[in-house]
Design a protein around this motif. Structure first.
Motif, mmCIF file in Angstrom:
data_model
loop_
_atom_site.group_PDB
_atom_site.id
_atom_site.type_symbol
_atom_site.label_atom_id
_atom_site.label_comp_id
_atom_site.label_asym_id
_atom_site.label_seq_id
_atom_site.Cartn_x
_atom_site.Cartn_y
_atom_site.Cartn_z
ATOM 1 N N VAL A 61 -78.496 32.627 -93.904
ATOM 2 C CA VAL A 61 -78.086 33.980 -93.524
ATOM 3 C C VAL A 61 -77.244 33.938 -92.253
ATOM 4 O O VAL A 61 -76.218 34.616 -92.151
ATOM 5 N N ILE A 62 -77.651 33.131 -91.288
ATOM 6 C CA ILE A 62 -76.894 33.007 -90.039
ATOM 7 C C ILE A 62 -75.487 32.514 -90.336
ATOM 8 O O ILE A 62 -74.503 33.057 -89.826
ATOM 9 N N SER A 63 -75.385 31.501 -91.178
ATOM 10 C CA SER A 63 -74.087 30.944 -91.547
ATOM 11 C C SER A 63 -73.194 32.005 -92.201
ATOM 12 O O SER A 63 -72.019 32.134 -91.865
ATOM 13 N N GLN A 64 -73.760 32.772 -93.112
ATOM 14 C CA GLN A 64 -72.986 33.828 -93.787
ATOM 15 C C GLN A 64 -72.487 34.862 -92.784
ATOM 16 O O GLN A 64 -71.340 35.304 -92.856
ATOM 17 N N LYS A 65 -73.345 35.267 -91.854
ATOM 18 C CA LYS A 65 -72.949 36.267 -90.864
ATOM 19 C C LYS A 65 -71.836 35.739 -89.956
ATOM 20 O O LYS A 65 -70.922 36.477 -89.599
ATOM 21 N N LEU A 66 -71.928 34.464 -89.597
ATOM 22 C CA LEU A 66 -70.889 33.881 -88.755
ATOM 23 C C LEU A 66 -69.557 33.778 -89.496
ATOM 24 O O LEU A 66 -68.497 33.990 -88.909
ATOM 25 N N LYS A 67 -69.616 33.485 -90.780
ATOM 26 C CA LYS A 67 -68.380 33.434 -91.578
ATOM 27 C C LYS A 67 -67.720 34.801 -91.638
ATOM 28 O O LYS A 67 -66.498 34.916 -91.593
ATOM 29 N N LEU A 68 -68.532 35.854 -91.711
ATOM 30 C CA LEU A 68 -67.996 37.212 -91.778
ATOM 31 C C LEU A 68 -67.222 37.609 -90.527
ATOM 32 O O LEU A 68 -66.307 38.420 -90.604
ATOM 33 N N VAL A 69 -67.606 37.055 -89.380
ATOM 34 C CA VAL A 69 -66.884 37.392 -88.150
ATOM 35 C C VAL A 69 -65.822 36.355 -87.812
ATOM 36 O O VAL A 69 -65.257 36.365 -86.708
ATOM 37 N N GLY A 70 -65.540 35.459 -88.759
ATOM 38 C CA GLY A 70 -64.408 34.555 -88.626
ATOM 39 C C GLY A 70 -64.648 33.249 -87.897
ATOM 40 O O GLY A 70 -63.698 32.604 -87.451
ATOM 41 N N ILE A 71 -65.887 32.833 -87.766
ATOM 42 C CA ILE A 71 -66.172 31.558 -87.097
ATOM 43 C C ILE A 71 -65.863 30.416 -88.072
ATOM 44 O O ILE A 71 -66.306 30.438 -89.219
ATOM 45 N N PRO A 72 -65.108 29.406 -87.632
ATOM 46 C CA PRO A 72 -64.788 28.267 -88.500
ATOM 47 C C PRO A 72 -66.050 27.469 -88.868
ATOM 48 O O PRO A 72 -67.008 27.409 -88.089
ATOM 49 N N ASN A 73 -66.028 26.863 -90.047
ATOM 50 C CA ASN A 73 -67.187 26.102 -90.542
ATOM 51 C C ASN A 73 -67.648 25.021 -89.572
ATOM 52 O O ASN A 73 -68.846 24.787 -89.425
ATOM 53 N N THR A 74 -66.709 24.348 -88.913
ATOM 54 C CA THR A 74 -67.096 23.280 -87.985
ATOM 55 C C THR A 74 -67.907 23.845 -86.817
ATOM 56 O O THR A 74 -68.885 23.226 -86.376
ATOM 57 N N ASP A 75 -67.521 25.026 -86.320
ATOM 58 C CA ASP A 75 -68.263 25.662 -85.230
ATOM 59 C C ASP A 75 -69.627 26.157 -85.714
ATOM 60 O O ASP A 75 -70.608 26.115 -84.969
ATOM 61 N N ILE A 76 -69.680 26.625 -86.947
ATOM 62 C CA ILE A 76 -70.950 27.084 -87.521
ATOM 63 C C ILE A 76 -71.920 25.914 -87.626
ATOM 64 O O ILE A 76 -73.081 26.012 -87.211
ATOM 65 N N GLU A 77 -71.449 24.794 -88.173
ATOM 66 C CA GLU A 77 -72.305 23.617 -88.330
ATOM 67 C C GLU A 77 -72.801 23.116 -86.983
ATOM 68 O O GLU A 77 -73.974 22.768 -86.832
ATOM 69 N N ALA A 78 -71.917 23.092 -85.985
ATOM 70 C CA ALA A 78 -72.305 22.630 -84.654
ATOM 71 C C ALA A 78 -73.357 23.556 -84.044
ATOM 72 O O ALA A 78 -74.337 23.097 -83.447
ATOM 73 N N ALA A 79 -73.174 24.854 -84.212
ATOM 74 C CA ALA A 79 -74.121 25.822 -83.648
ATOM 75 C C ALA A 79 -75.468 25.749 -84.356
ATOM 76 O O ALA A 79 -76.521 25.845 -83.717
ATOM 77 N N LEU A 80 -75.449 25.565 -85.674
ATOM 78 C CA LEU A 80 -76.699 25.492 -86.434
ATOM 79 C C LEU A 80 -77.486 24.213 -86.146
ATOM 80 O O LEU A 80 -78.698 24.166 -86.371
ATOM 81 N N ALA A 81 -76.811 23.199 -85.633
ATOM 82 C CA ALA A 81 -77.492 21.942 -85.303
ATOM 83 C C ALA A 81 -78.556 22.157 -84.234
ATOM 84 O O ALA A 81 -79.537 21.417 -84.157
ATOM 85 N N VAL A 82 -78.390 23.189 -83.431
ATOM 86 C CA VAL A 82 -79.356 23.491 -82.377
ATOM 87 C C VAL A 82 -80.631 24.113 -82.958
ATOM 88 O O VAL A 82 -81.691 24.027 -82.352
ATOM 89 N N TYR A 83 -80.517 24.714 -84.128
ATOM 90 C CA TYR A 83 -81.650 25.383 -84.783
ATOM 91 C C TYR A 83 -82.412 24.320 -85.571
ATOM 92 O O TYR A 83 -82.202 24.122 -86.761
ATOM 93 N N GLU A 84 -83.316 23.661 -84.891
ATOM 94 C CA GLU A 84 -84.007 22.510 -85.461
ATOM 95 C C GLU A 84 -84.985 22.914 -86.561
ATOM 96 O O GLU A 84 -85.468 24.043 -86.613
ATOM 97 N N THR A 85 -85.272 21.955 -87.422
ATOM 98 C CA THR A 85 -86.159 22.192 -88.561
ATOM 99 C C THR A 85 -87.528 22.683 -88.114
ATOM 100 O O THR A 85 -88.107 23.564 -88.758
ATOM 101 N N ASN A 86 -88.044 22.150 -87.016
ATOM 102 C CA ASN A 86 -89.352 22.603 -86.512
ATOM 103 C C ASN A 86 -89.327 24.083 -86.151
ATOM 104 O O ASN A 86 -90.277 24.809 -86.423
#
Length: 155
Positions: A61-86
């Motif tokens: 859901v976070i990824s979809q919302k970021l795509k809607l506001v125009g964030i590039p996939n590389t920036d999305i992946e980098a930002a999501l890396a902080v959201y750890e599995t735990n």
């Protein structure tokens, strides 16, 4: 810009709606970036933290919302890396427990289905959902099961 962070796309769209030409919009975006008022990477990182902490949203859901506001996939992946599995598991488990209480009058199978659907809608992947549901303790309430069966037969 004064209320909250914006993306380059949001600034572009706003200035376009005010009928500025492309050259002016590009110059404005460039200046805002130079002065550190506009940074899609920082926007994405802050957005991920906010969605994870306040909304308990999953990465899909976070990824979809970021795509809607125009964030590039590389920036999305980098930002999501902080959201750890735990952290994802902790958020999903907290939500699952809440949904379990909400659906406690349903059969265990129905509870699991409803929890699965709710977590999927929140943006968690199926493996994490399965692991989360496996951590929950479901107790049979024979009286409630009997009432559910009677209700089903009478309808």
């Amino acid at each position: 810009l004064s209320h909250h962070l914006r993306t380059e796309k949001e600034i572009f769209d706003k200035l376009r709606s005010l009928e500025f030409n492309n050259a002016t919009i590009k110059a404005a975006n460039a200046r805002l970036k130079d002065e550190k008022y506009l940074d899609d990477k920082i926007y994405a990182e802050n957005f991920v933290r906010t969605q994870a902490n306040l909304q308990a949203a999953g990465p899909l859901v976070i990824s979809q919302k970021l795509k809607l506001v125009g964030i590039p996939n590389t920036d999305i992946e980098a930002a999501l890396a902080v959201y750890e599995t735990n952290d994802q598991m902790e958020n999903a488990l907290s939500l699952a427990e809440k949904y379990q209480k909400h659906y406690s009058k349903n059969s265990i199978i129905k509870q699991k289905q409803k929890i699965n659907q709710a977590l999927y809608a929140k943006g968690y992947d199926s493996d994490l959902i399965k692991a989360t549901i496996d951590k929950l303790v479901f107790e049979e309430d024979n009286q409630q099961q009997l009432e559910n069966a009677r209700r089903t037969i009478n309808h």
